[in-house]
Design an enzyme around this catalytic site. Sequence first.
Site, PDB file in Angstrom:
ATOM      1  N   PRO A  73      40.397  37.222  55.192  1.00  7.52           N
ATOM      2  CA  PRO A  73      40.840  36.482  54.699  1.00  7.52           C
ATOM      3  C   PRO A  73      40.322  35.758  53.048  1.00  7.52           C
ATOM      4  O   PRO A  73      39.167  36.068  53.490  1.00  7.52           O
ATOM      5  CB  PRO A  73      41.170  34.771  54.847  1.00  7.52           C
ATOM      6  N   CYS A  74      40.463  36.368  51.622  1.00  6.39           N
ATOM      7  CA  CYS A  74      39.348  35.964  51.106  1.00  6.39           C
ATOM      8  C   CYS A  74      39.869  34.411  49.751  1.00  6.39           C
ATOM      9  O   CYS A  74      38.270  34.437  49.002  1.00  6.39           O
ATOM     10  CB  CYS A  74      40.260  37.004  49.135  1.00  6.39           C
ATOM     11  N   GLN A  75      40.741  34.131  50.197  1.00  4.07           N
ATOM     12  CA  GLN A  75      40.853  32.937  49.917  1.00  4.07           C
ATOM     13  C   GLN A  75      39.321  31.401  49.530  1.00  4.07           C
ATOM     14  O   GLN A  75      39.546  31.382  48.426  1.00  4.07           O
ATOM     15  CB  GLN A  75      41.620  31.935  50.545  1.00  4.07           C
ATOM     16  N   TYR A  77      36.237  32.887  48.594  1.00  3.35           N
ATOM     17  CA  TYR A  77      35.516  33.717  48.600  1.00  3.35           C
ATOM     18  C   TYR A  77      36.079  33.725  46.622  1.00  3.35           C
ATOM     19  O   TYR A  77      35.214  33.784  45.802  1.00  3.35           O
ATOM     20  CB  TYR A  77      34.869  34.282  48.903  1.00  3.35           C
ATOM     21  N   ALA A  78      37.240  33.684  46.648  1.00  3.26           N
ATOM     22  CA  ALA A  78      38.175  33.922  45.425  1.00  3.26           C
ATOM     23  C   ALA A  78      37.665  32.643  44.349  1.00  3.26           C
ATOM     24  O   ALA A  78      37.839  31.342  44.384  1.00  3.26           O
ATOM     25  CB  ALA A  78      39.695  33.785  45.471  1.00  3.26           C
TER      26      ALA A  78
END
Length: 355
Positions: A73-75, A77-78
């Site tokens: 999941p990128c959330q 680090y986005a």
Amino acid sequence: MTDAAVDLIDLFGGPGGWDVAAQRLGLAVTGIELDHSACQTRRAAGLDTVEGDVRAYSPDDFPTATDLIGSPPCQPYAIGGKGAGRRALDTVLHFASLLAARKDIRSGLATLDDERTGLVLEPLRWTLAALDAGRPYRTVMLEQVPTVLPVWDAMAQILRCEGYTVATGRLHAEAYGVPQTRARAVLVARRQDVAALPAPTHRRYSRTTDQDGGDPALLPWVSMAQALGWGMTHRPALTVAVGTAAGGPDPSCVGGSGSRATLYGERDAGRWIADTRLVDADALPAYRGGRKDTIRVSVADAAKLQTFPSDHPFQGTRTKQYEQIGNAMPPDLAEAVIRRAMAQQLTARTGTRAA
């Protein structure tokens, strides 16, 4: 557990961006995914699916898997998110070093502000566990938002010590025919030959270079209008967003106003093909900031910008469908990574040299 023969195990499988690409190349793949709507999408698309948390599984549960994919999941680090992962980056790198020493880091990960932050290390846990079990993955392919590149670089050092060759870097989606300027941090590791990232097939987008300009050996980048039949004619779309507060995504990055300004600027400058399709009730124009905003993409449009097949059967609420698309690895970019990383295996399977 699935009875199908597995070549690839896809951690955080989502709606199947990597998996669609793998199947195009004749590879069997099983995806692990926690989100129920994404699992419904995968099953409707005929993708082999295990619904659950990757932390509850290990390589022992998939003993036939020879290669590994991971898109955590990128959330956290986005750039457009709350930044829990970015703030904890040094801590995550420390936990990576502990994993390399075969330490149990579960209690430490539980102290992180966002539990998704530590999921970026799951592919490393799986890779090391497979090594220790005597069934090392031949190929490891990981992707994330660019801010995760330091984690991939740290993993690269660890995997080199374990006998892998590793390549890391930023890949730009439009350089592989994806009609958007999405950038991803990618890691490829190989045990049997030299790891490499795929060479671009298309030109990078540049505001100062026409679509027909640049390296003549590469194909032109694909504009938003070429992909959808409407939108920006002089550039690819910006990154597909998961969603906006107004409901539904802009074809832009989650950065918000700056990206929307780019869209408005292209429209106002006349570099725009109007969307002449009938507008349904779920895509009615909204008002934002005192101006009428008619820039919307449907689920089908968002999927096209991510290069999903036109018939990919996204399931769940409209919001969940947008989330799945926005979080997915574009299949065309995934195919380029797999084709290059697994060239030796693909050649052995088909008898012809993989591109």
